[in-house]
Each structure stands twice: as C-alpha cells, then as structure tokens.
Design a protein around this motif. Structure first.
Motif, PDB file in Angstrom:
ATOM      1  N   ALA A   8      -4.282  12.951   5.475  1.00  0.00           N
ATOM      2  CA  ALA A   8      -3.734  12.404   6.723  1.00  0.00           C
ATOM      3  C   ALA A   8      -2.401  11.704   6.466  1.00  0.00           C
ATOM      4  CB  ALA A   8      -4.736  11.441   7.348  1.00  0.00           C
ATOM      5  N   LEU A   9      -2.303  10.968   5.365  1.00  0.00           N
ATOM      6  CA  LEU A   9      -1.053  10.257   5.062  1.00  0.00           C
ATOM      7  C   LEU A   9       0.045  11.233   4.662  1.00  0.00           C
ATOM      8  CD1 LEU A   9       0.562   7.700   4.734  1.00  0.00           C
ATOM      9  CD2 LEU A   9      -0.422   7.414   2.443  1.00  0.00           C
ATOM     10  N   SER A  31      15.077   6.618   3.047  1.00  0.00           N
ATOM     11  CA  SER A  31      14.655   5.797   1.920  1.00  0.00           C
ATOM     12  C   SER A  31      13.152   5.565   2.021  1.00  0.00           C
ATOM     13  CB  SER A  31      15.384   4.453   1.942  1.00  0.00           C
ATOM     14  OG  SER A  31      14.967   3.698   3.084  1.00  0.00           O
ATOM     15  N   LEU A  32      12.566   5.091   0.941  1.00  0.00           N
ATOM     16  CA  LEU A  32      11.120   4.818   0.950  1.00  0.00           C
ATOM     17  C   LEU A  32      10.781   3.744   1.979  1.00  0.00           C
ATOM     18  CD1 LEU A  32       8.275   5.113  -0.229  1.00  0.00           C
ATOM     19  CD2 LEU A  32       8.924   3.476  -2.008  1.00  0.00           C
ATOM     20  N   ASN A  33      11.635   2.745   2.101  1.00  0.00           N
ATOM     21  CA  ASN A  33      11.384   1.652   3.040  1.00  0.00           C
ATOM     22  C   ASN A  33      11.402   2.144   4.483  1.00  0.00           C
ATOM     23  OD1 ASN A  33      12.928  -0.650   4.850  1.00  0.00           O
ATOM     24  ND2 ASN A  33      11.315  -1.487   3.543  1.00  0.00           N
ATOM     25  N   SER A  34      12.435   2.909   4.846  1.00  0.00           N
ATOM     26  CA  SER A  34      12.532   3.393   6.225  1.00  0.00           C
ATOM     27  C   SER A  34      11.438   4.415   6.525  1.00  0.00           C
ATOM     28  CB  SER A  34      13.912   4.008   6.490  1.00  0.00           C
ATOM     29  OG  SER A  34      14.167   5.091   5.616  1.00  0.00           O
ATOM     30  N   GLY A  38       8.503   4.291   9.409  1.00  0.00           N
ATOM     31  CA  GLY A  38       8.234   5.399  10.322  1.00  0.00           C
ATOM     32  C   GLY A  38       6.774   5.812  10.312  1.00  0.00           C
ATOM     33  N   VAL A  39       6.158   5.765   9.133  1.00  0.00           N
ATOM     34  CA  VAL A  39       4.728   6.099   9.012  1.00  0.00           C
ATOM     35  C   VAL A  39       3.874   5.106   9.777  1.00  0.00           C
ATOM     36  CG1 VAL A  39       2.803   6.133   7.368  1.00  0.00           C
ATOM     37  CG2 VAL A  39       4.921   7.327   6.813  1.00  0.00           C
ATOM     38  N   ASN A  40       4.241   3.809   9.699  1.00  0.00           N
ATOM     39  CA  ASN A  40       3.458   2.748  10.333  1.00  0.00           C
ATOM     40  C   ASN A  40       3.914   2.406  11.742  1.00  0.00           C
ATOM     41  OD1 ASN A  40       1.982   2.478   7.947  1.00  0.00           O
ATOM     42  ND2 ASN A  40       3.366   0.943   7.106  1.00  0.00           N
ATOM     43  N   GLN A  41       4.814   3.198  12.277  1.00  0.00           N
ATOM     44  CA  GLN A  41       5.335   2.968  13.631  1.00  0.00           C
ATOM     45  C   GLN A  41       4.187   2.857  14.634  1.00  0.00           C
ATOM     46  OE1 GLN A  41       8.771   5.454  14.541  1.00  0.00           O
ATOM     47  NE2 GLN A  41       7.917   5.833  16.584  1.00  0.00           N
ATOM     48  N   LYS A  42       4.303   1.919  15.576  1.00  0.00           N
ATOM     49  CA  LYS A  42       3.218   1.679  16.538  1.00  0.00           C
ATOM     50  C   LYS A  42       3.290   2.605  17.749  1.00  0.00           C
ATOM     51  CE  LYS A  42       1.384  -1.880  14.356  1.00  0.00           C
ATOM     52  NZ  LYS A  42       2.172  -1.812  13.111  1.00  0.00           N
ATOM     53  N   ASN A  50      -1.364   1.901   8.615  1.00  0.00           N
ATOM     54  CA  ASN A  50      -0.861   0.691   7.965  1.00  0.00           C
ATOM     55  C   ASN A  50      -0.783   0.966   6.466  1.00  0.00           C
ATOM     56  OD1 ASN A  50       0.015  -1.948   7.615  1.00  0.00           O
ATOM     57  ND2 ASN A  50      -2.069  -2.749   7.406  1.00  0.00           N
ATOM     58  N   ALA A  51       0.113   1.876   6.107  1.00  0.00           N
ATOM     59  CA  ALA A  51       0.252   2.302   4.713  1.00  0.00           C
ATOM     60  C   ALA A  51       1.259   1.413   3.982  1.00  0.00           C
ATOM     61  CB  ALA A  51       0.701   3.758   4.653  1.00  0.00           C
ATOM     62  N   SER A  52       1.015   1.173   2.706  1.00  0.00           N
ATOM     63  CA  SER A  52       1.950   0.400   1.888  1.00  0.00           C
ATOM     64  C   SER A  52       3.017   1.325   1.325  1.00  0.00           C
ATOM     65  CB  SER A  52       1.200  -0.285   0.747  1.00  0.00           C
ATOM     66  OG  SER A  52       0.682   0.692  -0.150  1.00  0.00           O
TER      67      SER A  52
END
Length: 213
Positions: A8-9, A31-34, A38-42, A50-52
């Motif tokens: 899923a991730l 970048s990894l941060n952006s 985007g992955v954790n966007q609400k 809520n991935a690290s």
C-alpha cells in the motif's frame, strides 16, 4: 512485465510521484521530505496515511529495485522521479487513472474523470471507461470493475497493482441480499397460508358448536 505486487505504501509513493509531476512540476523530481508530505497528505487521499521518512525511503528502495523509480543526481538533496509508463507499458491516460485509483481508492468512471482532471483531461466518461476496460483486459490485468453495491447507480473500479482489492461485504453484489429477500417472501407466504388454515379450522369449530363467528 516482471513487477511484483506493490505494498500500500509503495503504491502511494509511486502515485504521489506521478501526481506531483503534473500538478507541481516546479518541485519535480521530488525530495524525500516533499514526497513524505505528499504521501501523508490529508486531502484527496483514501486512506490517509502517516508514514515516516524512513518508511518512505524504504518504499523508494523497493520501487527503485523494480525500476519504477529513479534517483536523480546533480542536486545537494536526493530527488526521485517515477518511471511508471515505461515499466507497465501503458499510455498517459491509463497512468492517470491508475494513479488516482492508488491515491483515492475505488471510484466510478464519472468520479475518475473529475479526479483525473489535473493529471489528464478526459473528453467524456466513455473515454475513461475505454481505458479502464483496456487495463482490465491486459494479462495480467491492472484494473478491475467491482460488483455494484446494493442501491448504487454505478459500479466502481479499483487498481490491481497491489493485488486483489478487499471489497467490504456491504459493497458486494446484491444477489445474496436478493436471495435473502426471496427467502423472507416465502416465509411470509407460508405464515399467511397457516393463518388462513387456522381461520378455517376455527370457523368449522364455531359452526359445529353453534357459536356465531
């Protein structure tokens, strides 16, 4: 196409890269941060995650091993880009549909047309359905039309990049419900017949005893 089923991730990471390449091209490659943001966007996400950063980095490593993601050199910060169309051998229209399905979960053709707008603009719903049918007809299939939920006007579609979708019992085809309804109708009819028989028996007893009904 030697690509295993995505977690899923992994599917979310890949879809975010495709989405952002179209919606925020100035920030792409990402970048990894952006990418984690985007992955954790609400908004426009189902389910919300809520991935690290370490989770996303691990998913990127797996996607790179399948050639679905490339690292871009020449920057102080590591950046990443997707390679989805080439690996899966699909056109941009199909890529847009799969991306939105990975981001938002199962949707109808009409919903997909609206939600794909920022990635690819489809002329009409029939063109959406045409590409979905093409994805469903591939070997292996990349999309599937789900059973129509009871009371729903349209069937929804789901991607198959992460394997068979889990369909809630409430969203299954209405045939089991129909069968249950038929059984109930038969039970009611049988009860009514018994009541009529009891009424007739009471009437005969009253007649024998000379009691007015």
């Amino acid at each position: 196409m030697a690509v295993r089923e995505l977690s899923a991730l992994e599917a979310r990471v890949l879809a975010v890269l495709v989405e952002k390449a179209s919606t925020v091209p100035d920030s792409y490659p990402m970048s990894l941060n952006s990418l984690t943001q985007g992955v954790n966007q609400k908004t426009a996400r189902d389910p919300v995650m809520n991935a690290s950063e370490s989770d996303v980095a691990s998913a990127l490593d797996e996607l790179k091993a399948m050639s679905l993601v490339n690292s871009v050199s020449g920057s102080r910060v590591a950046r990443f880009e997707h390679n989805m169309k080439r690996v899966y051998g699909i056109p941009g229209q199909a890529e847009a549909l799969l991306t939105v399905l990975m981001l938002r979960g199962p949707q109808t053709s009409a919903e997909l047309r609206i939600n794909c707008e920022r990635i690819h603009r489809f002329a009409d719903v029939s063109s959406v359905e045409g590409f979905l049918e093409e994805l469903a007809g591939r070997e292996p299939a990349l999309a599937v039309k789900l059973p129509k939920a009871p009371g729903a006007r349209e069937a929804r579609w789901a991607h198959l990049l992460s394997g068979e979708p889990v369909v809630p019992a409430s969203a299954m085809a209405s045939s089991p419900a129909t069968a249950s309804s038929s059984e109930r109708d038969e039970e009611i009819a049988a009860l009514r017949a018994e009541v009529e028989q009891l009424k007739a028996a009471v009437a005969r007893i009253q007649q024998d005893l000379g009691i007015a009904g």
